[in-house]
Write a protein that holds these residues in place. Structure first.
Motif: not given
Length: 76
Positions: A6-20, A22-27, A31-39
């Motif tokens: 249960d709870g939130d699930h995360f999947g790495l989409v891409s290391d977006d190239g910005s230092y520190g 990455a781009l992640w999906l959270r669902w 529920d519909e997945p949400e695209l996030l940039v996380l440190p």
């Protein structure tokens, strides 16, 4: 990440190239997945050559370099 039912699930989409960050999906459930940039998690394994954690800040459970039942691969 650690296996969980249960709870939130995360999947790495891409290391977006910005230092520190990455781009992640959270669902949750169906529920519909949400695209996030996380440190990136700043924690590294102990020792002078400590491997860095491949997850995001404030992730649940252990870091990727700690013992896990499955192999966790980082993207480069």
């Amino acid at each position: 990440m650690s296996v969980h039912e249960d709870g939130d699930h995360f999947g790495l989409v891409s290391d977006d190239g910005s230092y520190g960050t990455a781009l992640w999906l959270r669902w949750r459930g169906s529920d519909e997945p949400e695209l996030l940039v996380l440190p990136d998690c700043p924690v590294a394994a102990p020792g002078p050559d400590g491997e860095g954690c491949c997850l995001f800040v404030d992730h649940a459970k252990q870091h990727t370099w700690e013992d896990t039942p499955e192999e966790v691969l980082c993207t480069t």
